[in-house]
Design an enzyme around this catalytic site. Structure first.
Site, mmCIF file in Angstrom:
data_model
loop_
_atom_site.group_PDB
_atom_site.id
_atom_site.type_symbol
_atom_site.label_atom_id
_atom_site.label_comp_id
_atom_site.label_asym_id
_atom_site.label_seq_id
_atom_site.Cartn_x
_atom_site.Cartn_y
_atom_site.Cartn_z
ATOM 1 N N ASP A 191 0.829 -1.209 0.000
ATOM 2 C CA ASP A 191 0.000 0.000 0.000
ATOM 3 C C ASP A 191 0.865 1.262 0.000
ATOM 4 O O ASP A 191 1.957 1.269 0.569
ATOM 5 C CB ASP A 191 -0.898 -0.027 1.244
ATOM 6 C CG ASP A 191 -2.077 0.924 1.105
ATOM 7 O OD1 ASP A 191 -2.339 1.403 -0.012
ATOM 8 O OD2 ASP A 191 -2.735 1.193 2.123
ATOM 9 N N TRP A 198 2.964 7.897 -2.487
ATOM 10 C CA TRP A 198 4.401 8.070 -2.801
ATOM 11 C C TRP A 198 4.543 8.972 -4.029
ATOM 12 O O TRP A 198 5.373 9.885 -4.052
ATOM 13 C CB TRP A 198 5.010 6.693 -3.060
ATOM 14 C CG TRP A 198 6.483 6.708 -3.376
ATOM 15 C CD1 TRP A 198 7.510 6.579 -2.484
ATOM 16 C CD2 TRP A 198 7.082 6.856 -4.671
ATOM 17 N NE1 TRP A 198 8.708 6.634 -3.144
ATOM 18 C CE2 TRP A 198 8.482 6.795 -4.479
ATOM 19 C CE3 TRP A 198 6.588 7.007 -5.960
ATOM 20 C CZ2 TRP A 198 9.381 6.901 -5.540
ATOM 21 C CZ3 TRP A 198 7.491 7.127 -7.017
ATOM 22 C CH2 TRP A 198 8.868 7.071 -6.810
ATOM 23 N N ARG A 209 -0.163 9.017 -10.141
ATOM 24 C CA ARG A 209 -0.232 7.823 -9.294
ATOM 25 C C ARG A 209 0.431 6.612 -9.942
ATOM 26 O O ARG A 209 1.049 5.794 -9.274
ATOM 27 C CB ARG A 209 -1.700 7.476 -9.003
ATOM 28 C CG ARG A 209 -2.418 8.466 -8.121
ATOM 29 C CD ARG A 209 -3.891 8.089 -7.990
ATOM 30 N NE ARG A 209 -4.053 6.717 -7.555
ATOM 31 C CZ ARG A 209 -3.976 6.317 -6.288
ATOM 32 N NH1 ARG A 209 -3.752 7.193 -5.344
ATOM 33 N NH2 ARG A 209 -4.135 5.061 -5.977
ATOM 34 N N HIS A 214 2.936 3.025 -8.891
ATOM 35 C CA HIS A 214 2.770 1.589 -9.177
ATOM 36 C C HIS A 214 4.005 1.048 -9.903
ATOM 37 O O HIS A 214 4.471 -0.061 -9.635
ATOM 38 C CB HIS A 214 1.526 1.351 -10.037
ATOM 39 C CG HIS A 214 0.245 1.760 -9.356
ATOM 40 N ND1 HIS A 214 -0.033 1.421 -8.056
ATOM 41 C CD2 HIS A 214 -0.831 2.467 -9.795
ATOM 42 C CE1 HIS A 214 -1.220 1.908 -7.721
ATOM 43 N NE2 HIS A 214 -1.724 2.551 -8.756
ATOM 44 N N THR A 254 -10.681 -7.228 -5.577
ATOM 45 C CA THR A 254 -11.988 -7.194 -6.249
ATOM 46 C C THR A 254 -12.601 -5.794 -6.154
ATOM 47 O O THR A 254 -13.459 -5.438 -6.950
ATOM 48 C CB THR A 254 -12.954 -8.233 -5.622
ATOM 49 O OG1 THR A 254 -12.870 -8.138 -4.182
ATOM 50 C CG2 THR A 254 -12.611 -9.644 -6.028
ATOM 51 N N ASN A 262 -10.693 -3.002 -6.347
ATOM 52 C CA ASN A 262 -9.877 -2.041 -7.114
ATOM 53 C C ASN A 262 -10.474 -1.689 -8.479
ATOM 54 O O ASN A 262 -10.066 -0.707 -9.100
ATOM 55 C CB ASN A 262 -8.443 -2.561 -7.304
ATOM 56 C CG ASN A 262 -7.597 -2.471 -6.050
ATOM 57 O OD1 ASN A 262 -6.639 -3.219 -5.874
ATOM 58 N ND2 ASN A 262 -7.930 -1.560 -5.147
HETATM 59 C C1 FPP Z 1 -1.803 0.029 -3.537
HETATM 60 O O1 FPP Z 1 -1.345 1.366 -3.470
HETATM 61 C C2 FPP Z 1 -1.223 -0.654 -4.694
HETATM 62 C C3 FPP Z 1 -1.921 -1.281 -5.698
HETATM 63 C C4 FPP Z 1 -3.396 -1.330 -5.721
HETATM 64 C C5 FPP Z 1 -1.242 -1.913 -6.844
HETATM 65 C C6 FPP Z 1 -0.034 -2.700 -6.474
HETATM 66 C C7 FPP Z 1 0.562 -3.286 -7.691
HETATM 67 C C8 FPP Z 1 1.878 -3.336 -7.953
HETATM 68 C C9 FPP Z 1 2.932 -2.822 -7.040
HETATM 69 C C10 FPP Z 1 2.325 -3.989 -9.208
HETATM 70 C C11 FPP Z 1 2.656 -5.456 -8.983
HETATM 71 C C12 FPP Z 1 2.949 -6.126 -10.273
HETATM 72 C C13 FPP Z 1 2.947 -7.462 -10.486
HETATM 73 C C14 FPP Z 1 3.143 -8.007 -11.838
HETATM 74 C C15 FPP Z 1 2.701 -8.414 -9.423
HETATM 75 P P1 FPP Z 1 -2.418 2.537 -3.591
HETATM 76 O O2 FPP Z 1 -2.586 2.874 -5.035
HETATM 77 O O3 FPP Z 1 -3.671 2.152 -2.882
HETATM 78 O O4 FPP Z 1 -1.699 3.707 -2.847
HETATM 79 P P2 FPP Z 1 -2.409 4.861 -2.005
HETATM 80 O O5 FPP Z 1 -3.100 4.182 -0.854
HETATM 81 O O6 FPP Z 1 -1.272 5.717 -1.580
HETATM 82 O O7 FPP Z 1 -3.373 5.561 -2.920
#
Ligand code: FPP
Length: 252
Positions: free
Chosen positions: A29, A34, A42, A46, A75, A77
């Site tokens: 998370d 970040w 955003r 990722h 589910t 997201n």
């Molecule tokens: C949560 O941060 C992160 C995600 C929903 C996506 C995570 C995915 C990856 C790191 C890619 C992984 C790739 C593979 C192929 C396994 P957030 O967006 O909720 O952050 P925030 O809470 O600061 O908004």
């Protein structure tokens, strides 16, 4: 295929090899925050998050941890802006294609947990290929939770079990914890010993609801893209200081 593995990083001396978690689950998370802190979109968070995950996977492999499960897409997201969802789907596909060679070299066995049928066809094909190719590997079991929800997983298990009962293959008294676990996506891995969650949120967000029953939690304020080997080391130190009682009392 014999490929040259990358040099292993030794287990730090202050970690006891016999007390390492066998399976670590991680909620990655804080990617969005970040990026925002740096005035970036955003999606850059990722993208950087993938690098963090790669480093963690390699570190787990080097330090002898048998399984890593990462929560990549829940589910829930799907409710994010369409541009971000599309970016993530394309990112997963690109990462799988690009990293397959390295996963083979590093002896990683990848699998996906979740309802994959809702994912774009091109991503499903890339998943099938990566899973099939890496099945011959003997090293770390890397599970990627994609379109995964703990409640949805439990419901699909209940439906499958009810179906077996209805067909007369199973009697209700035969349904116990061990049988139920076999109907979950994670039937081939032990329950996580340790859950790591970054960015300080104190919740499990529908992740591995059944499997986390007795896992130890390590929650850090660090945002996922900044979660590095030093902090992983700290998480393992903290884990090794815990007294796991599994609901019982400590032996004197
Ligand atoms: C949560 O941060 C992160 C995600 C929903 C996506 C995570 C995915 C990856 C790191 C890619 C992984 C790739 C593979 C192929 C396994 P957030 O967006 O909720 O952050 P925030 O809470 O600061 O908004």
């Amino acid at each position: 295929m014999t490929a040259k593995p990358t040099a292993l990083t030794a287990l730090p001396h202050d970690l006891k090899p016999d007390l390492l978690p066998r399976h670590i689950a991680v909620i990655m998370d804080g990617n969005g925050r970040w990026a925002k802190q740096r005035g970036l979109p955003r999606i850059m968070g990722h993208r950087r998050g993938v690098d963090t995950l790669k480093k963690l996977l390699r570190c787990c492999r080097d330090w002898g941890i048998g399984a890593l499960t990462a929560y990549a897409f829940s589910t829930e997201n799907w409710g994010r802006p369409i541009g971000e969802v599309d970016f993530l789907m394309t990112l997963f596909e690109r990462v799988l294609r690009k990293e397959l060679k390295e996963m083979m070299e590093e002896d990683v066995r990848i699998q996906f947990v979740g309802d994959l049928s809702a994912l774009p066809d091109t991503l499903q094909r890339e998943i099938d290929r990566a899973v099939a190719d890496t099945q011959v590997n003997q090293g770390i079991r890397f599970s990627v939770a994609t379109n995964y929800g703990g409640r949805q997983e439990i419901l699909q298990a209940c439906r499958a079990i009810a179906d077996q009962v209805q067909q007369g293959h199973l009697a209700p008294h035969e349904i116990d914890e061990s049988l139920f676990s076999r109907y979950l996506y994670t039937s081939n891995i032990s329950d996580p010993d340790l859950l790591i969650r970054t960015s300080g949120e104190m919740r499990i967000s529908n992740f591995l609801l059944w499997q986390l029953a007795y896992s130890e939690f390590y929650i850090t304020d660090t945002l996922w893209p900044d979660f590095d080997q030093a902090e992983f080391h700290q998480a393992l130190i903290a884990y090794q200081q815990r007294h796991r009682r599994f609901g019982k009392i400590e032996n004197s």
